[in-house]
Structures are given as structure tokens and as C-alpha cells.
Scaffold this active site. Sequence first.
Site, mmCIF file in Angstrom:
data_model
loop_
_atom_site.group_PDB
_atom_site.id
_atom_site.type_symbol
_atom_site.label_atom_id
_atom_site.label_comp_id
_atom_site.label_asym_id
_atom_site.label_seq_id
_atom_site.Cartn_x
_atom_site.Cartn_y
_atom_site.Cartn_z
ATOM 1 N N VAL A 4 -1.792 -5.666 -1.632
ATOM 2 C CA VAL A 4 -1.545 -6.899 -2.369
ATOM 3 C C VAL A 4 -0.597 -6.558 -3.507
ATOM 4 O O VAL A 4 -0.851 -5.639 -4.293
ATOM 5 C CB VAL A 4 -2.846 -7.513 -2.924
ATOM 6 C CG1 VAL A 4 -2.531 -8.774 -3.731
ATOM 7 C CG2 VAL A 4 -3.815 -7.836 -1.795
ATOM 8 N N PHE A 9 -5.722 6.306 9.447
ATOM 9 C CA PHE A 9 -5.091 5.185 10.150
ATOM 10 C C PHE A 9 -4.898 4.024 9.197
ATOM 11 O O PHE A 9 -5.402 4.017 8.091
ATOM 12 C CB PHE A 9 -5.918 4.756 11.371
ATOM 13 C CG PHE A 9 -7.344 4.388 11.089
ATOM 14 C CD1 PHE A 9 -7.683 3.095 10.749
ATOM 15 C CD2 PHE A 9 -8.360 5.343 11.160
ATOM 16 C CE1 PHE A 9 -9.004 2.747 10.491
ATOM 17 C CE2 PHE A 9 -9.678 5.011 10.902
ATOM 18 C CZ PHE A 9 -9.999 3.715 10.579
ATOM 19 N N TYR A 23 -14.068 -2.006 -1.126
ATOM 20 C CA TYR A 23 -14.531 -2.538 0.154
ATOM 21 C C TYR A 23 -16.037 -2.744 0.269
ATOM 22 O O TYR A 23 -16.488 -3.371 1.230
ATOM 23 C CB TYR A 23 -14.020 -1.649 1.281
ATOM 24 C CG TYR A 23 -12.511 -1.715 1.382
ATOM 25 C CD1 TYR A 23 -11.890 -2.808 1.963
ATOM 26 C CD2 TYR A 23 -11.720 -0.714 0.840
ATOM 27 C CE1 TYR A 23 -10.518 -2.904 2.027
ATOM 28 C CE2 TYR A 23 -10.327 -0.791 0.904
ATOM 29 C CZ TYR A 23 -9.735 -1.888 1.488
ATOM 30 O OH TYR A 23 -8.375 -1.990 1.540
#
Length: 422
Positions: A94, A422, A133
Amino acid sequence: MTTRPAPRHPDIDVRPITEADVPDWTRALHTGFLRSPAPTQEEIDSRTGYLLAHRTQGAFDAGRCVATFRSFDQRLTVPGGTQVPADAISNVAVTATHRRRGLLTRMMTADLTAARDRGDVAATLIAAEYQIYGRYGFGPATWTTEWTIDVPRAGLDPRWSAPEDGGRIDLVDGADVRKTGPELHERLRRVQPGAVSRDERWWQVNTGVIHLDPTPWAEPFYALYRSPSGEPEGLVAYLCDDTWHDKQPHDTAQVQWLIATTPDAERALWHHLCSIDWVTRVRTGRRAPDDLVPLHLPNPRAAKATTHADWLWVRILDVVRALEARAYDGEGALVLEVADAAGLAGGRYRLEAAADGASCTPTGESAELTLDIADLATLWLGDESAVRLAALGRVREEREGAAHVADALLRTSRRPWCPDMF
């Protein structure tokens, strides 16, 4: 952890990207990760088909991309070797000018809801920052450790030139790696809880066929271990610097990744790295926290842990399938009250586990252990202790001793490990 309602900015359009959006989306990704905001045309061309083939979202303010998000299909190995379908999340950024407007929440909510409806058991990600998270139901499920080996102090025979078991080590090239590596990784992944699938693109990126970084590609050395019967059982990629002081070499071998499907292969590859002329330090790259690398050395103190941190984060989307998919060494039953502020996977479940399988069913019985969906994810792959989480106030025993029962059922003898970024 309760998710606070995000401020709404309906004028910002959150949607899947189109081909025309790829240059602007890539610029926003670079900006979020503090890279040069001007991607090359080669990178844009390389990303175009790849991004559109996956679940790529962007947030657009007055037509300009200000936030990025991508997910893709993945297989995650759980204790016992079962592979479950997972929603792998990456490229989350963001722009600093648009923080705290609920953009990540909007993209994450859409993605997790679609993943649950699609039938994924869990979502996964590698968290750049620890604090972000948990509010979306993710918990750290594996950790990683890197050691730096002081080669002169390791106690290895300086005349070592070949594995003692009769195997051999050969230097190979990228084409050999793309041919041999995928099958080797699959053999490791089948037995390593926390490991995830790699697609063909992974091997192309990690052997220089696809190069997105603006810095020139540095071809690593690749060393392949073959057993006495000629079977490939280990492969390592590493770079070496060229550092000299006072006419003496002080080179470092930096491991990028190492696959070993047998202890003999693992031992031989570490000995190879520590036997290279001029190399006085070996940095192991990201390994499991209980990796055997220090104990492969006659003097384990020569391996100093220089990084230790959380790595793979998991968000469970289907409690029943998640708990039934994994294996259990012990036998017992436990009623779990799972809180999920997002309403994706909460409820009360009775877990009955044994060595020959497990069942998990919704129940109306009284709960014995209450915990958040994020903490269940932390326990799921066997790395964390419910007793420890109870001491921290993150799980609550409704029946005395329930945390000990959870540990007896869920903890594994070796720690889970995810080799991949990843």
C-alpha cells in the site's frame, strides 16, 4: 485478534487488474517495497501474462494504482505428508500516501472469502512485518534460522574432497538444475511439514531464465550430490564473494537454497561448502530452526545463529479439513472453541485423533480449550505449544490440563519448515 472496522473510501476502486493496468500496478508494487518506481519494459512484459493468470487485485485512486495484492494456487504439506490446497498471498503493498484507508482489508477480505468458497483449506504468506496479519486471522506457523559457519573453527578435515559414503558431488549448470531440481524438491516436500509447491516459473526465476531484478543476474554455483548408486539426493545453489585481507583469503559462501532428501546428502553438501578453497565463512541461508547443520560439524560452536525469525504465516479457512488432513502421533480427544472475527471458519469442534487418522466435527459439547483462529494456525503444523500460548493468555483452558492434551496431540518431533520465499 479483533479486526477493527476499516474506514471506507468508496471513491477508491478496488478490483482485479487488466492488462492495461500492469505497468501502473508494477510501479505501485515497486513504490511499496521502496524499489525504483520505474520498472523496466522487460519486467512489465514478463509480469503481464503471469499476473493476469493469477488472482491479482489493485486499488485505484483517480485512475492511479495505490495498492497491490496477488494470490495463487499452492499446495502445503502438513504433518504426515498430506498436501492441502492453499491460497498463497504475495505482492501486498500500500503506497504511503494511502495508508489506513482500509485498502488492504478490502483486498484481503475479497481474497480470503473467494479462497474459502473455492475450497482452499488455508491461506499462506511470508510477512514482511510482524504486526500486520494477525488481525486477518493469520498466525506464524513456521520459523527460520540462518547460521554463519566459521570454517577454520569447524573442525573439518581440510583435506576433505569427497563424501565418505561413496557418493559424489558434481558442479552442474542451470539447465541441469531445471531438469533435476523439481523432482528432488517434490521428494523433500512430501515429507517436510510446512513445505510448499514450486511451479516451473520458480525454477526459471531461480536459475536466471527469468530475471526481474534491475541488478545484473549473478549466476550461482550449483552442486549436485549423488548417492553411491548414482541417485540424485541433494542440490545446493550458492554464491561466493572475493574478499582478501593482508594477502589472505576471507571469502564467504552464501547459500541461496539447499535441498537434501537424505541425511547423507545434507552432510555431504555442507562439507562441500566448508571445503572450498579460500572460503572461511559459510552463510547457510534460511533453514529450519532445528536443522542439523551445526551438528554435522565436529565443533558445533563454529555455527553461530545470525538470524532467527517467524517465516510462514497461515490462515485456516476450513477447521475440519485442516485438522483431519494432518497426522497425529498420540491418541486423544479435545473440544476446541475457535473464534474468528471474520466469520470464515469459527465454531466449536470436537477433535478425535489417533495414529491411524483423525475426525473433526462441529459439536455442542462444552469447550475444553478456547483460542483464536490465528492461534490455531500457529499450533496446526506442530511447531508451537498450547501450554506456552496459555501462559501468554492467547489460549484459555476451559478444562484444566486441556493445553497439555493439545500439545500431546499437535506437537511434532521435528519442527515444520518452509524453504521458500513467495
